[in-house]
Motif scaffolding. Structure first.
Motif, PDB file in Angstrom:
ATOM      1  N   LYS A   1      10.695  14.689 -11.084  1.00 34.84           N
ATOM      2  CA  LYS A   1      10.533  15.863 -11.420  1.00 34.84           C
ATOM      3  C   LYS A   1       9.154  16.559 -11.173  1.00 34.84           C
ATOM      4  O   LYS A   1       9.128  17.754 -10.778  1.00 34.84           O
ATOM      5  N   PHE A   2       8.301  15.876 -11.480  1.00 31.87           N
ATOM      6  CA  PHE A   2       6.904  16.363 -11.571  1.00 31.87           C
ATOM      7  C   PHE A   2       5.890  15.867 -10.423  1.00 31.87           C
ATOM      8  O   PHE A   2       4.729  16.327 -10.342  1.00 31.87           O
ATOM      9  N   GLY A   3       6.541  14.605  -9.810  1.00 32.23           N
ATOM     10  CA  GLY A   3       5.522  14.193  -9.038  1.00 32.23           C
ATOM     11  C   GLY A   3       4.922  13.237  -9.699  1.00 32.23           C
ATOM     12  O   GLY A   3       4.484  13.146 -10.863  1.00 32.23           O
ATOM     13  N   ALA A   4       4.504  11.801  -8.913  1.00 34.40           N
ATOM     14  CA  ALA A   4       3.698  10.792  -9.508  1.00 34.40           C
ATOM     15  C   ALA A   4       2.383  11.049  -9.924  1.00 34.40           C
ATOM     16  O   ALA A   4       1.872  10.899 -11.223  1.00 34.40           O
ATOM     17  N   ASP A   5       1.582  12.037  -9.271  1.00 39.15           N
ATOM     18  CA  ASP A   5       0.426  12.411  -9.852  1.00 39.15           C
ATOM     19  C   ASP A   5       0.622  13.527 -10.882  1.00 39.15           C
ATOM     20  O   ASP A   5      -0.574  13.430 -11.719  1.00 39.15           O
ATOM     21  N   GLY A   6       1.341  14.294 -11.021  1.00 42.93           N
ATOM     22  CA  GLY A   6       1.614  15.153 -12.226  1.00 42.93           C
ATOM     23  C   GLY A   6       1.939  14.403 -13.499  1.00 42.93           C
ATOM     24  O   GLY A   6       1.422  14.459 -14.610  1.00 42.93           O
ATOM     25  N   VAL A   7       2.709  13.198 -13.270  1.00 43.52           N
ATOM     26  CA  VAL A   7       3.046  12.352 -14.526  1.00 43.52           C
ATOM     27  C   VAL A   7       1.886  11.572 -14.781  1.00 43.52           C
ATOM     28  O   VAL A   7       1.467  11.469 -16.010  1.00 43.52           O
ATOM     29  N   ARG A   8       1.250  11.122 -13.917  1.00 47.75           N
ATOM     30  CA  ARG A   8      -0.063  10.358 -14.194  1.00 47.75           C
ATOM     31  C   ARG A   8      -1.042  11.387 -15.253  1.00 47.75           C
ATOM     32  O   ARG A   8      -1.676  10.829 -16.025  1.00 47.75           O
TER      33      ARG A   8
ATOM     34  N   PHE B   1      -7.358   9.528 -10.051  1.00 50.41           N
ATOM     35  CA  PHE B   1      -6.438  10.087 -11.175  1.00 50.41           C
ATOM     36  C   PHE B   1      -5.095  10.212 -10.304  1.00 50.41           C
ATOM     37  O   PHE B   1      -4.162  10.009 -10.944  1.00 50.41           O
ATOM     38  N   MET B   2      -5.220  10.808  -9.067  1.00 48.05           N
ATOM     39  CA  MET B   2      -4.210  11.518  -8.380  1.00 48.05           C
ATOM     40  C   MET B   2      -4.176  10.979  -7.174  1.00 48.05           C
ATOM     41  O   MET B   2      -4.494  11.826  -6.212  1.00 48.05           O
ATOM     42  N   PRO B   3      -3.644   9.862  -6.940  1.00 51.16           N
ATOM     43  CA  PRO B   3      -3.926   9.227  -5.683  1.00 51.16           C
ATOM     44  C   PRO B   3      -3.223   9.965  -4.313  1.00 51.16           C
ATOM     45  O   PRO B   3      -3.349  10.123  -3.287  1.00 51.16           O
ATOM     46  N   PHE B   4      -1.936  10.273  -4.593  1.00 53.68           N
ATOM     47  CA  PHE B   4      -0.874  10.837  -3.627  1.00 53.68           C
ATOM     48  C   PHE B   4      -1.461  12.208  -3.016  1.00 53.68           C
ATOM     49  O   PHE B   4      -1.897  12.303  -1.685  1.00 53.68           O
ATOM     50  N   ILE B   5      -1.759  13.161  -3.719  1.00 52.89           N
ATOM     51  CA  ILE B   5      -2.086  14.420  -3.216  1.00 52.89           C
ATOM     52  C   ILE B   5      -3.402  14.320  -2.475  1.00 52.89           C
ATOM     53  O   ILE B   5      -3.716  15.120  -1.385  1.00 52.89           O
ATOM     54  N   THR B   6      -4.337  13.704  -3.450  1.00 51.24           N
ATOM     55  CA  THR B   6      -5.597  13.732  -2.546  1.00 51.24           C
ATOM     56  C   THR B   6      -5.696  12.982  -1.156  1.00 51.24           C
ATOM     57  O   THR B   6      -6.510  13.346  -0.344  1.00 51.24           O
ATOM     58  N   GLU B   7      -4.749  11.900  -1.038  1.00 49.23           N
ATOM     59  CA  GLU B   7      -4.816  11.213   0.252  1.00 49.23           C
ATOM     60  C   GLU B   7      -4.155  12.211   1.252  1.00 49.23           C
ATOM     61  O   GLU B   7      -4.497  12.485   2.377  1.00 49.23           O
ATOM     62  N   GLU B   8      -3.279  12.975   0.828  1.00 52.64           N
ATOM     63  CA  GLU B   8      -2.391  14.012   1.908  1.00 52.64           C
ATOM     64  C   GLU B   8      -3.694  15.120   2.231  1.00 52.64           C
ATOM     65  O   GLU B   8      -3.505  15.203   3.534  1.00 52.64           O
TER      66      GLU B   8
ATOM     67  N   ILE C   1      -6.393   3.647 -12.188  1.00 54.09           N
ATOM     68  CA  ILE C   1      -7.427   4.494 -12.098  1.00 54.09           C
ATOM     69  C   ILE C   1      -8.691   3.956 -12.361  1.00 54.09           C
ATOM     70  O   ILE C   1      -9.502   3.816 -11.258  1.00 54.09           O
ATOM     71  N   LEU C   2      -8.864   2.856 -13.072  1.00 56.15           N
ATOM     72  CA  LEU C   2      -9.855   1.987 -12.880  1.00 56.15           C
ATOM     73  C   LEU C   2     -10.044   1.021 -11.883  1.00 56.15           C
ATOM     74  O   LEU C   2     -11.193   0.797 -11.315  1.00 56.15           O
ATOM     75  N   VAL C   3      -8.937   0.591 -11.259  1.00 51.97           N
ATOM     76  CA  VAL C   3      -9.291  -0.237 -10.092  1.00 51.97           C
ATOM     77  C   VAL C   3      -9.398   0.630  -8.588  1.00 51.97           C
ATOM     78  O   VAL C   3     -10.436   0.341  -8.012  1.00 51.97           O
ATOM     79  N   ARG C   4      -8.944   1.930  -8.749  1.00 50.54           N
ATOM     80  CA  ARG C   4      -9.031   2.607  -7.629  1.00 50.54           C
ATOM     81  C   ARG C   4     -10.603   3.199  -7.759  1.00 50.54           C
ATOM     82  O   ARG C   4     -11.249   3.287  -6.690  1.00 50.54           O
ATOM     83  N   ARG C   5     -11.294   3.361  -8.744  1.00 47.17           N
ATOM     84  CA  ARG C   5     -12.446   3.942  -9.048  1.00 47.17           C
ATOM     85  C   ARG C   5     -13.418   2.855  -8.414  1.00 47.17           C
ATOM     86  O   ARG C   5     -14.314   3.208  -8.035  1.00 47.17           O
ATOM     87  N   ALA C   6     -13.140   1.421  -9.354  1.00 45.68           N
ATOM     88  CA  ALA C   6     -13.977   0.477  -8.655  1.00 45.68           C
ATOM     89  C   ALA C   6     -14.195   0.410  -7.358  1.00 45.68           C
ATOM     90  O   ALA C   6     -15.233  -0.052  -6.645  1.00 45.68           O
ATOM     91  N   ARG C   7     -12.814   0.445  -6.571  1.00 49.29           N
ATOM     92  CA  ARG C   7     -12.761   0.350  -5.153  1.00 49.29           C
ATOM     93  C   ARG C   7     -13.684   1.208  -4.340  1.00 49.29           C
ATOM     94  O   ARG C   7     -14.421   1.078  -3.399  1.00 49.29           O
ATOM     95  N   MET C   8     -13.517   2.510  -4.887  1.00 49.81           N
ATOM     96  CA  MET C   8     -14.517   3.659  -4.237  1.00 49.81           C
ATOM     97  C   MET C   8     -15.702   3.415  -4.693  1.00 49.81           C
ATOM     98  O   MET C   8     -16.687   4.499  -4.060  1.00 49.81           O
ATOM     99  N   GLN C   9     -16.244   2.705  -5.635  1.00 46.87           N
ATOM    100  CA  GLN C   9     -17.692   2.563  -5.873  1.00 46.87           C
ATOM    101  C   GLN C   9     -18.215   1.183  -4.945  1.00 46.87           C
ATOM    102  O   GLN C   9     -19.312   1.105  -5.011  1.00 46.87           O
ATOM    103  N   GLY C  10     -17.502   0.781  -4.262  1.00 52.40           N
ATOM    104  CA  GLY C  10     -17.723  -0.055  -3.335  1.00 52.40           C
ATOM    105  C   GLY C  10     -17.577  -1.655  -3.824  1.00 52.40           C
ATOM    106  O   GLY C  10     -17.984  -2.645  -3.137  1.00 52.40           O
ATOM    107  N   LYS C  11     -17.181  -1.527  -4.880  1.00 52.93           N
ATOM    108  CA  LYS C  11     -16.842  -3.020  -5.338  1.00 52.93           C
ATOM    109  C   LYS C  11     -15.673  -3.577  -4.804  1.00 52.93           C
ATOM    110  O   LYS C  11     -14.693  -2.835  -4.107  1.00 52.93           O
TER     111      LYS C  11
END
Length: 876
Positions: free
Chosen positions: A551-558, A690-697, A63-73
């Motif tokens: 069972k719940f999907g990676a995003d669900g578990v996250r 937080f939920m990388p897969f469904i959002t990408e889809e 979560i931290l690293v994806r957020r930073a990436r999206m902040q342009g870092k």
RNA sequence: GGGCGAUUAGCUCAGCUGGUUUAGAGCGUCUGCCUUACAAGCAGAGGGUCUGCGGUUCGAAUCCGUAAUCGCCCACCA
């Protein structure tokens, strides 16, 4: 859109997107002009498998690293594994034993071949499991604590510390693990309370026929190594013993009575048996009084020749047997139940034996000084801050670190013993030979004359370099990567390794790079089951993370695990949390289906309700963006996620989409549609870390992007100031609509029947277009008197009513109004009590007093409205 | 034996420097609804003397003291 199923199916999209991210190198980072953001993974054991603790830990890092990436870092998350000396060696030994091979039958080289085979077979399983979770690690940089760079770094650092006089070799009392057959550091010993016995044994006094003293011990087997009995010099009961000697029971050895105030007079009988070889304190006494040291144990915990009796028997069997024998000899006074703390090996759980042996140590005291200061001044920030206390205490009482382990799997200590005695320390064999020749003055010396120290280094002696050695900062401190990424930004780990790892990394940072290794340390909680037990293999209460993902999907578990993980608390995990995560995915999915299913008409004018709804949601969304930014800055990750969850579910889905939803079968206007897609896009970006897969889809369905593009590298929405009034107005509106819904429910009026809304009192009509749509109202009329046949409700001081065909239940309504009245009157009374208190008015800040006055006038208005309603109703 | 932290709705937790808090959220519970995005859903409702006691203050969930319970860390009483 017909191609979208009514339920989100994670299995269909997760692997696809992970492969896509990998294929386009989206996790990879190279130094450039952007601000760096770096996390180094706490390296899991190379042969380990993913457990819930990893899930938590790595979800947070992602979560931290994806957020930073999206902040342009320029964001980098470096993965890797740890060779985990003791536990891996134990696993290999066990595996060999199954094949009928003893470690002692093998040469070091043969054993290491087996160990490497094992590592190659099982190593990295855990890293591939992390991919299932969606971890956006830069796999091109994957490291291992025993790969070439990391191993050479360890050698370099060992030599460096040795040359600085900070490493020494000596005989000390160490913690011995009789199962792993190695010394351990103090941190690797876990003390557990155990129900045991306190044995009172008789020691005959030499030369005094029939006289004896009684000594209490929990370890009667160690009498074989007794070389003195100690009493407190102030203990009058024993002053007569001065200068006398006693006979160790069974053994028959005559030992001196010594007097030292170390002995507590109150404990036991006030007499302490002294076994210098097998107890840290006794060792200290032995040293002080020049006592003989008899090592009665073999390395595996059986009695040695020096014990003289029970030779070859296991220490615990001896404990039982010797008591029987002592009893028979009439040397036992009594036996009491006793609870004491027994040290166990962290890795093998074997009972630790204090043992005198030759080991290598690092002097820690001076090294700790800058490391302590960095945390004290918040130059390195601990979250939660309470761990600063723990850290400070340990650092100010730091002991020398025993770094040698009697193992083969690990970094072999770079010390070579000379045929003439003494040793040299060098990074390589060649260098060692040169040094040896120099030291001995014998140019004929060859490598075969030197004998390398067989011991390995503590695993943590390589992990403490991790943030440095990952970037080759030990061997080549001027390299581009190291200069760019070091110090790293955040470290995410458990508080259980604060001493093992965190503290030592900070020490290493200052010792070898003169700077901190990271700026923030986020300590996660421990994952427990829902009734609070720590998850463990033996309890079988730990779910398999991969099954959960199935069972719940990676995003669900996250999401599930993050919802349960408030900052600074342990995690009470329950599957229902993942269920909630899965449901949320489904909600997002279906909101998307709705929006994408609309027909769009760019000629159609925008309805007023939609325009107003957009205005409001814009404000609401910005409010949340600001909140999320603030929470994430404080590492309050689960709260940030909850804020986004509510924004999406309650505000966007339940309100916004309902407000702009076109009538069934008719198209939506282009303006509103475009704006809605924009909102959706913003929400997906906000959710992505937080939920990388469904959002990408969904982002793929939402945008016309080029191949290689990803929401991963899209910009995070930036919070902007917002119109608070717009939010307040809408909140009021929500209350009115809720009132209408309640009336509909009570009167069983279906939503499709339109109603008339009568308003008595002040009413801001600016959102009436929404009110009409959401309430399905044919009209909103201002009135002076409420008609009898109308159901009403009050918002603020305005009475809203709806004419109904059926008779209203006067009694019921009156009851409700009266209880409302009572509540507000009580409230008013309490406000007035405050206001009539002169001291309050005099002392409280003006703002607070004004506030109370506002409360008072609001309450008065409200009461008036309720009273009017009651009166109207009573007359009916 | 020392220290640290906690105790707020059935559960898990917010509530930061005392004052729009006679206390909020999520989940669960209960009551209606299979309303053409979603029953993995929708619309509502109920639920707390903020662990006890004492104090400071005009005002305490919030600050102080004390007791209880729980948890964690550290320590060489055999």
């Amino acid at each position: 859109m017909s191609e979208l199923a009514t339920k989100y199916n994670p299995a269909e999209v997760e692997d696809k997107w992970y492969a896509y991210w990998m294929e386009h190198g989206l996790f990879h980072s190279e130094p450039d002009n952007r601000e760096p953001f770096c996390i180094v993974i706490p390296p899991p054991n190379v042969t380990g498998v993913l457990h819930m603790g990893h899930m938590l830990n790595n979800t947070i890092q992602d979560i931290l690293v994806r957020r930073a990436r999206m902040q342009g870092k320029n964001a980098l998350w470096v993965p890797g594994t740890d060779h985990a000396a003791i536990s891996t060696e134990a696993k290999v030994v066990a595996k060999l034993a199954q094949e009928g091979i003893q470690k002692t039958d093998l040469t070091r080289e043969e054993f290491l071949t087996h160990a490497w085979d094992w590592t190659h077979k099982y190593g990295g399983i855990i890293l591939s499991q992390l991919r299932k979770l969606g971890a956006s690690c830069d796999w091109e940089r994957t490291a291992f604590t025993m790969d070439e760079i990391r191993s050479k770094s360890v050698m370099r650092v060992f030599c460096d510390l040795y040359n600085r006089g900070l490493i020494y070799r000596g005989v000390r009392m160490v913690n011995w693990d009789p199962k792993a057959l190695t010394a351990l550091s103090d941190e690797e010993v876990i003390y557990k309370e155990e129900q045991s016995k306190l044995f009172y044994l008789r020691y005959m006094v030499e030369g005094e026929e029939g006289k004896y003293i009684v000594v209490a011990t929990t370890r009667p087997e160690t009498i074989l190594g007794d070389t003195a009995v100690c009493v407190n010099p102030n203990d009058e009961r024993y002053s007569w013993l001065k200068g006398k000697r006693v006979i160790v029971p069974m053994v028959g050895r005559s030992v001196p009575i010594i007097m030292d105030d170390y002995v507590e007079m109150e404990f036991g009988t006030g007499c302490l048996k002294v076994t210098p070889a097998h107890d840290v304190n006794d060792y200290m006494l032995g040293d002080k009084y020049g006592l003989e040291t008899i090592d009665i144990f073999n390395d595996n915990g059986t009695i040695s020749e020096a014990g003289g009796m029970y030779v070859g028997m296991d220490r615990f069997d001896v404990r039982k047997q010797i008591m029987v024998d002592l009893e028979n000899a009439g040397l036992v006074e009594k036996v009491e139940d006793y609870v004491n703390k027994v040290g166990h090996s962290e890795r093998t759980d074997a009972v630790i034996e204090p043992k005198l042996s030759m080991q290598w140590f690092v002097k820690m005291q001076d090294l700790a000084i800058p490391a302590l200061e960095a945390v004290e001044t918040d130059y390195i920030k601990f979250v939660p801050a309470k761990y600063k206390n723990t850290y400070r205490y340990w650092m100010t009482n730091i002991k020398d670190w025993c770094i040698s382990r009697q193992l083969w799997w690990g970094h072999q200590i770079p010390a070579w013993y000379l045929p003439t005695g003494g040793y040299v320390v060098a990074e390589t064999e060649e260098e060692a030979l040169l040094k040896a020749i120099e030291k001995t003055g014998n140019p004929e010396l060859t490598l075969s004359d030197l004998k390398r120290d067989p011991d390995c280094l503590d695993t943590w002696f390589s992990s403490w370099l991790w943030p440095i050695s990952l970037f080759n900062g030990i061997l080549d401190p001027e390299n581009k990567d190291f200069k760019y990424y070091y110090p790293s930004t955040d470290l995410v780990t458990g508080p259980d390794i604060i001493f093992f790892w965190v503290a030592r990394m900070i020490i290493a940072g200052y010792a070898f790079c003169n700077d901190k290794p990271f700026s923030n340390v986020y300590f996660t909680g421990i994952v427990r089951d829902k009734i609070g037990r720590k998850m463990s293999k033996s309890l079988g209460n730990s779910p398999d993370p991969l099954e959960l993902i199935d069972k719940f999907g990676a995003d669900g578990v996250r999401m599930g695990i993050m919802l349960a993980a408030p900052a600074g608390h342990d995690i009470m995990y329950d599957d229902s949390l993942c269920e909630q995560g899965r449901n949320f995915c489904n909600k997002i999915w279906n909101a998307f289906r709705l929006v994408k299913g609309w027909q769009v008409d760019y000629e159609k004018p925008q309805p007023e309700a939609s325009a107003k709804g957009i205005e409001w949601f814009e404000a609401e969304m910005n409010r949340t963006l600001i909140e999320v930014e603030d929470l994430m800055g404080k590492f309050r990750i689960s709260e940030a996620l909850m804020a986004i969850y509510k924004l999406f579910w309650d505000e966007f889905s339940s309100w916004y989409l309902e407000v702009i939803k076109p009538a069934y079968g008719s198209p939506i206007d282009g303006k509103t549609f475009d704006k809605t897609l924009h909102f959706f896009d913003t929400l997906l970006r906000l959710l992505h870390p937080f939920m990388p897969f469904i959002t990408e889809e969904l982002w793929q369905h939402l945008t016309d992007r080029n191949c290689g593009e990803s929401i991963m590298t899209a910009r995070l929405p930036k919070a902007e100031s917002y119109d608070e009034e717009a939010i307040a107005r809408f909140d009021y509106l929500k209350e009115v609509i809720a009132g209408i819904r309640t009336v509909r429910k009570q009167k069983q009026i279906p939503q499709k029947d339109s109603l008339e809304l009568l308003v008595k009192g002040p009413h801001n009509g600016s959102l009436d277009s929404i009110l009409e749509k959401m309430g399905n109202l044919s009209d909103i009329l201002s009135i002076e008197e409420k008609p009898a046949a109308a159901a009403s409700f009050i918002v603020a001081s305005t009475e809203y009513s709806i004419p109904v065909a059926s008779n209203i239940n006067v009694e019921e309504e009156l009851k409700k109004l009266n209880s409302d009245l009572e509540y507000h009157e009580k409230f008013l009374a309490s406000v007035r009590k405050k206001l009539s208190n002169e001291k309050f008015v005099a002392n409280a800040p003006e703002k607070v007093v004004a506030l109370e006055k506002k409360k008072e006038s609001d309450a008065i208005e409200k009461i008036a409205a309720v009273k009017a309603a009651i009166q109207a109703l009573s007359q009916a």
